[in-house]
Write an enzyme that holds these catalytic residues in place. Sequence first.
Site, PDB file in Angstrom:
ATOM      1  N   ASP A 257       0.834  -1.200   0.000  1.00 39.16           N
ATOM      2  CA  ASP A 257       0.000   0.000   0.000  1.00 39.16           C
ATOM      3  C   ASP A 257       0.869   1.250   0.000  1.00 39.16           C
ATOM      4  O   ASP A 257       1.411   1.645   1.025  1.00 39.16           O
ATOM      5  CB  ASP A 257      -0.914  -0.025   1.247  1.00 39.16           C
ATOM      6  CG  ASP A 257      -1.796   1.222   1.343  1.00 39.16           C
ATOM      7  OD1 ASP A 257      -1.927   1.926   0.329  1.00 39.16           O
ATOM      8  OD2 ASP A 257      -2.346   1.449   2.435  1.00 39.16           O
ATOM      9  N   LYS A 264       1.529   7.966   0.140  1.00 40.54           N
ATOM     10  CA  LYS A 264       2.007   8.032   1.517  1.00 40.54           C
ATOM     11  C   LYS A 264       3.388   8.683   1.558  1.00 40.54           C
ATOM     12  O   LYS A 264       4.137   8.606   0.584  1.00 40.54           O
ATOM     13  CB  LYS A 264       2.137   6.608   2.092  1.00 40.54           C
ATOM     14  CG  LYS A 264       0.846   5.919   2.462  1.00 40.54           C
ATOM     15  CD  LYS A 264       1.155   4.585   3.132  1.00 40.54           C
ATOM     16  CE  LYS A 264      -0.133   3.822   3.451  1.00 40.54           C
ATOM     17  NZ  LYS A 264      -1.000   4.517   4.418  1.00 40.54           N
ATOM     18  N   ASP A 275       0.337  -5.016   4.824  1.00 42.42           N
ATOM     19  CA  ASP A 275      -1.048  -4.565   4.675  1.00 42.42           C
ATOM     20  C   ASP A 275      -1.981  -5.671   4.176  1.00 42.42           C
ATOM     21  O   ASP A 275      -3.147  -5.427   3.892  1.00 42.42           O
ATOM     22  CB  ASP A 275      -1.100  -3.327   3.762  1.00 42.42           C
ATOM     23  CG  ASP A 275      -2.273  -2.412   4.088  1.00 42.42           C
ATOM     24  OD1 ASP A 275      -2.825  -2.539   5.197  1.00 42.42           O
ATOM     25  OD2 ASP A 275      -2.637  -1.601   3.225  1.00 42.42           O
ATOM     26  N   ASP A 334      -5.800   6.356  -0.522  1.00 39.03           N
ATOM     27  CA  ASP A 334      -5.122   5.603   0.533  1.00 39.03           C
ATOM     28  C   ASP A 334      -6.118   4.901   1.465  1.00 39.03           C
ATOM     29  O   ASP A 334      -5.729   4.057   2.260  1.00 39.03           O
ATOM     30  CB  ASP A 334      -4.209   6.556   1.334  1.00 39.03           C
ATOM     31  CG  ASP A 334      -3.167   5.818   2.157  1.00 39.03           C
ATOM     32  OD1 ASP A 334      -3.026   4.586   1.960  1.00 39.03           O
ATOM     33  OD2 ASP A 334      -2.502   6.469   2.978  1.00 39.03           O
ATOM     34  N   GLU A 336      -8.002   2.458   0.916  1.00 40.81           N
ATOM     35  CA  GLU A 336      -8.304   1.427  -0.085  1.00 40.81           C
ATOM     36  C   GLU A 336      -8.847   0.140   0.522  1.00 40.81           C
ATOM     37  O   GLU A 336      -9.554  -0.607  -0.152  1.00 40.81           O
ATOM     38  CB  GLU A 336      -7.050   1.124  -0.913  1.00 40.81           C
ATOM     39  CG  GLU A 336      -6.068   0.110  -0.327  1.00 40.81           C
ATOM     40  CD  GLU A 336      -5.378   0.580   0.949  1.00 40.81           C
ATOM     41  OE1 GLU A 336      -5.405   1.792   1.214  1.00 40.81           O
ATOM     42  OE2 GLU A 336      -4.834  -0.258   1.687  1.00 40.81           O
ATOM     43  N   ARG A 338     -11.114  -0.524   2.769  1.00 36.73           N
ATOM     44  CA  ARG A 338     -12.575  -0.623   2.843  1.00 36.73           C
ATOM     45  C   ARG A 338     -13.188  -0.860   1.465  1.00 36.73           C
ATOM     46  O   ARG A 338     -14.240  -1.481   1.343  1.00 36.73           O
ATOM     47  CB  ARG A 338     -13.127   0.633   3.523  1.00 36.73           C
ATOM     48  CG  ARG A 338     -12.850   1.905   2.782  1.00 36.73           C
ATOM     49  CD  ARG A 338     -12.956   3.141   3.673  1.00 36.73           C
ATOM     50  NE  ARG A 338     -11.801   3.308   4.541  1.00 36.73           N
ATOM     51  CZ  ARG A 338     -11.654   4.306   5.405  1.00 36.73           C
ATOM     52  NH1 ARG A 338     -12.604   5.212   5.545  1.00 36.73           N
ATOM     53  NH2 ARG A 338     -10.571   4.396   6.140  1.00 36.73           N
TER      54      ARG A 338
END
Length: 492
Positions: A257, A264, A275, A334, A336, A338
């Site tokens: 991620d 990020k 992640d 970011d 992502e 959900r």
Amino acid sequence: MTDLREITFGTIDLDALAGTAGRVAVFVDGERKLGRAARRVNRLTRGAVARAVEGETWEKKAVGDVVSLAFPTGMAAESVDIVRADRRMTVEAARKAGAALARLAGASAITVLNEASARMAQVALGIALRSYAFTDHKSDKGKLPAPARMLTNKPEELEAAAAPLLAAASGVLFTRDLVNEPANVLTTTEFAARLEALRDIGLEVEVLEEDRLAELGMGALLCVGQGSVSPSKVVVMRWKGAAGAPLALIGKGVVFDTGGISLKPASGMEDMTMDMGGAGTVAGVMKAIALRKAPAHVVGMVGLVENMPSGSAVRPGDVVTSMKGDTVEVVNTDAEGRLVLCDVLWYAQQTEKPAAMVDLATLTGACVVALGHENAAVFSNDDGFAGAFLKAAETEGEGAWRMPMGKGYDDLLKSPVADMKNIGGRPGGAVTAAQFLRRFVSDDVPWVHLDIAGVAHLKAGNDLAPKGATGWGVLALDRLIRDRFETPEDAA
Ligand code: BES
Ligand code: ZN
Ligand code: MN
């Protein structure tokens, strides 16, 4: 791949003690009463065991702590490890003792002597959990741990009690290996291949590829991976050890991620190889229940994607349509996890009609701010089911803490252009993420959402796990399945 340290079971042979190589562990209780084996070790070492437990140092030891006598005279062993025991040792203390023995032993052989077999199975579990090091990518991989021998008066009984615990430990180690693996190795394709290998232990495994996910309408999940060269996948693992509606376990499997276009910061980004921790835990639980042939019906589903920025990546402001049909404004790429989970949750309900659902995800940094690394956040639409999970986690010594939900939080997800947006702002960030997921769960399905962002991976390690992936949740979910989802009369 890390195999469990080999653990065997047998009866105590006092005359073999002097010649036993490796480390020899004995138990001494608070009253300093030595059992038969400890007395023999004491005699061989000319009273060293009794002297070690005489003073103040011993008094200050907690149950499960270990005092070591290095290279004792009169014995071939490299160490005698004296475990501070108690007549009624807790499960936690017994696991801690086993873990301490394993940590001290490194690759050396371990011989554990205890006449009473009560709690010896938990000591074995502690040894199995702490005999772990992720050295796959080191040139010096170290030595494979030598076997541990558990010697007691009733070894058959002990072996039977330990078998399901060692199955669970095997699941935990599988999870840790997946979570520790870097993202260039554990691509979505490699992840799916490692799950397909679980067919060897009797799981049914199905891999849904991108074209199928598009047919199903999983626009939320698919938008996350559209900037990556790794194809998005959903993997379904089935264990049908009983009839009836299954428990569904859903995991976030973001193999890396970066945040996507909502990039990020560079510092710490390398940690986002973990992640996929939710998916890793689901895989570990499926492995554990298959190895112990659990009389339960459980379906595990993981959404495997990579969140990368590129010319084809989803942009902030894009609107996507979920499988449920609800539209989502992707305000922050970011957030992502959900987006992945909402489509897998919906798919699970459509295809499996589950009796209950648990999802796991390294979902929010806000969860780490709220609870640190001690507890996972527990969200639920069902007090009874939430209570059952919390009890299972407590029994297994895995930190878990219930969090609130409510309409006020849900209102924060309103979007001017779509049915909802994918972020609710900084306040209550872990809660608004849970509210987002709840929109994809039917009210009549008992559901628990576990945000494991703070507990899946530790910089420092703890009693039972070295630094890195912990495998948090495998033991608690295995316990929940035993407590709530097993029907022995339907055993496969
Ligand atoms: N995977 C992260 C959450 C995370 C943070 C896991 C730290 C483990 C440790 C997640 O995809 C994420 O980036 N969440 C954002 C959400 C925000 C944009 C609403 C976050 O927490 O900052
Ligand atoms: Zn993420
Ligand atoms: Mn993210």
